[in-house]
Design a protein around this motif. Sequence first.
Motif, short mmCIF file in Angstrom:
data_model
loop_
_atom_site.label_atom_id
_atom_site.label_comp_id
_atom_site.label_asym_id
_atom_site.label_seq_id
_atom_site.Cartn_x
_atom_site.Cartn_y
_atom_site.Cartn_z
N PRO A 39 6.04 -3.86 48.43
CA PRO A 39 6.93 -4.25 47.33
C PRO A 39 7.35 -3.09 46.43
O PRO A 39 7.99 -3.33 45.39
N ARG A 40 7.05 -1.86 46.80
CA ARG A 40 7.41 -0.73 45.94
C ARG A 40 8.94 -0.59 45.87
O ARG A 40 9.63 -0.66 46.89
N LEU B 33 -0.48 -0.16 44.93
CA LEU B 33 -0.10 0.81 45.95
C LEU B 33 0.24 2.16 45.32
O LEU B 33 -0.18 3.22 45.81
N ASN B 34 0.98 2.13 44.22
CA ASN B 34 1.41 3.38 43.59
C ASN B 34 0.27 4.17 42.98
O ASN B 34 0.31 5.41 42.97
N TYR B 35 -0.74 3.47 42.48
CA TYR B 35 -1.80 4.15 41.75
C TYR B 35 -3.13 4.22 42.50
O TYR B 35 -4.17 4.49 41.92
N PRO C 221 9.83 -9.51 52.25
CA PRO C 221 9.11 -10.18 51.16
C PRO C 221 7.90 -10.94 51.70
O PRO C 221 7.89 -11.37 52.86
N ILE C 222 6.90 -11.14 50.85
CA ILE C 222 5.66 -11.76 51.31
C ILE C 222 5.89 -13.18 51.82
O ILE C 222 5.22 -13.64 52.76
N GLY C 223 6.87 -13.89 51.25
CA GLY C 223 7.16 -15.24 51.72
C GLY C 223 7.61 -15.26 53.17
O GLY C 223 7.32 -16.22 53.91
N VAL C 224 8.30 -14.23 53.61
CA VAL C 224 8.74 -14.14 55.00
C VAL C 224 7.53 -13.97 55.91
O VAL C 224 7.45 -14.58 56.99
#
Length: 456
Positions: free
Chosen positions: A276-277, A366-368, A306-309
């Motif tokens: 999702p970044r 994810l970023n950190y 997307p997570i729903g997919v």
Amino acid sequence: MTTDYGGIPNEVLQDMENKFSADPKNRLAQNVCYTANPKQILKNQSSLNNQVHVFSCKVPTEGKPMSNQKASGRCWIFACLNAMRCSVMPSLQCDELEFSQNYLFFWDKLERCNYNLDSYIECARRGETFEGRLVSHLLTSPSEDGGQWDMLVNLVEKYGVIPKVCFKDAQSAAESRILCGIINNKMREFCKRLQTMVFEKASDEEIQKEKSSMLQQIYTTLSICLGTPPKTITWEYYDKSKKYQKIGPITPLEFYTTKIKPIFNMQDKLCIVNDPRAKNPYNKLYTVEYLNNMTGGRPVLYVNQPIGVLKELTMKSIADGEAVWFGCDVGKYNSIKPDGILDLKALDYNLVFGFSALGLDKEGRLNYGESLMTHAMLITAFHKENGESTKWRIENSWGDSDGDKGYLIMSDDWFSEFVYEVVIDKKFLTEEILAVTKQTPVVLPAWDPMGALAKL
């Protein structure tokens, strides 16, 4: 008495102590956690007690016996072979079946070392040295146990598979730390030697000769520790009717192509990820630099959705009878031993510590550096209420002592936060997703968290 030392001022330290002691709950939590594992204290028993292994949709065949990777990072191999057996057990008329994880483990170690040796040479020709981030990253663990789905495709399509009874686990597979250490030691030495040869303008012939000698040392080490994989096998077993069956003599690749591939084709399955970044848009194809286990093999590719997919595709696959390999961050918000629960409500950080451990969203984690894929397992069932998924049944590879004889329950909100990828057959994918696979992939750096390997 005052001092000239820096750090936190004494009056601030005293204030923190006073505030801590003023709350009786803190003192109670201290008394309990001082002598016990904090994770046991964090368990939310009311949430754990409400979990039951009843699902509205389940694959018709779940694998037996429950597998156990023991003290190794082979979960990605176990999850793949567990998915495979779910699909082929009916056609083979087996009540129980386990494929040899040791067999694929051997070939992955050898092929990965060959790939890494080629990578060291290529990096040197690019002018990369051990002081740079790239080579430093590649040397972190050259003989890593973990892997990604496309690496499994490379192995199975080249070497095939065999039943476990034909090539059983060696001690160095079940407890792989020592073997990995031995190979890591040699690979770092080999990297220095190869890069020195490149920098000193050695000929391609000299470099390849040296590399061949190195690879022979790796092969010898693997054969000593894991055994030499069989070229042909004969598999004898009793079917569900207790009748004697025999397959072979047959090569492992022939066994896969004739008995497995018509039902479970590795090449027809794609890795769908949820990254999702903001810098990595959905409906794009991604890969990671220097992430592979086979020179010239299938690249590791991700279709970002997307997570729903991911959830919808997983349910579609299970409803059609095919279990789903998936990668997740298994270490977060769980009570696996012995409850077998992955649930955001499983642990109550607020009650004990006064804060949430979900201060970052999925993108932020994810970023950190707070989260990435660490483990691969198998989804065999889901439950829906009012048209929405609520929970999922998971086949793990840590033996049968946790949960429902080794099967776990994953809540739907845990799926949203900590599942990063699922592997889905092309027949379940939309035309829009299939079109993404035709794109030129965006190349992420070698150290990107999406290049993490399932290894717990």
